[in-house]
Design a protein around this motif. Structure first.
Motif, PDB file in Angstrom:
ATOM      1  N   ALA A   1       0.803  -1.162   0.062  1.00  0.00           N
ATOM      2  CA  ALA A   1       0.168   0.158  -0.128  1.00  0.00           C
ATOM      3  C   ALA A   1       0.767   1.219  -0.008  1.00  0.00           C
ATOM      4  O   ALA A   1       0.636   2.269  -0.542  1.00  0.00           O
ATOM      5  N   GLN A   2       1.998   1.237   0.689  1.00  0.00           N
ATOM      6  CA  GLN A   2       2.917   2.402   0.757  1.00  0.00           C
ATOM      7  C   GLN A   2       3.740   2.566  -0.301  1.00  0.00           C
ATOM      8  O   GLN A   2       3.556   3.687  -1.148  1.00  0.00           O
TER       9      GLN A   2
ATOM     10  N   ARG B   1       3.853   5.535  -5.592  1.00  0.00           N
ATOM     11  CA  ARG B   1       3.665   5.442  -7.354  1.00  0.00           C
ATOM     12  C   ARG B   1       2.670   6.670  -7.892  1.00  0.00           C
ATOM     13  O   ARG B   1       2.816   7.152  -8.671  1.00  0.00           O
ATOM     14  N   LEU B   2       1.890   6.502  -7.115  1.00  0.00           N
ATOM     15  CA  LEU B   2       0.305   7.414  -7.617  1.00  0.00           C
ATOM     16  C   LEU B   2       0.348   8.766  -7.147  1.00  0.00           C
ATOM     17  O   LEU B   2      -0.436   9.534  -7.069  1.00  0.00           O
TER      18      LEU B   2
END
Length: 89
Positions: free
Chosen positions: A58-59, A64-65
């Motif tokens: 998730a991190q 990345r987003l």
């Protein structure tokens, strides 16, 4: 020869052969576990590992987003600022 004398003799002989020493034992010695205890520990470790992997994934996805997690306080001062009614008169 008693076992104590034999152990001392072997230790002395080992000291003559090498200067290497065993590190001091910091933890308790190994103990036997039942199969049930072993399985329970393995399941617990697997769950902890999977949870850690999920957090890491998730991190990385958030990085990345370019998602930024901001603090949300629905009952704090920030939420009340836009609700204030101001009389222009």
């Amino acid at each position: 020869i008693t076992t104590e004398e034999r152990r001392l003799r072997d230790k002395k002989h080992l000291n003559d052969i090498t200067a290497a020493r065993l590190p001091p034992l910091h933890h308790s010695p190994a103990k036997l576990l039942s199969i049930e205890e072993s399985i329970a520990i393995q399941i617990q470790q697997k769950e902890a590992y999977e949870e850690m992997q999920a957090k890491l994934a998730a991190q990385k996805l958030a990085e990345r987003l370019n998602i930024k997690m901001l603090r949300f306080e629905p009952e704090g001062e920030a939420s009340m600022q836009y609700r204030e009614v101001r009389d222009e008169d």
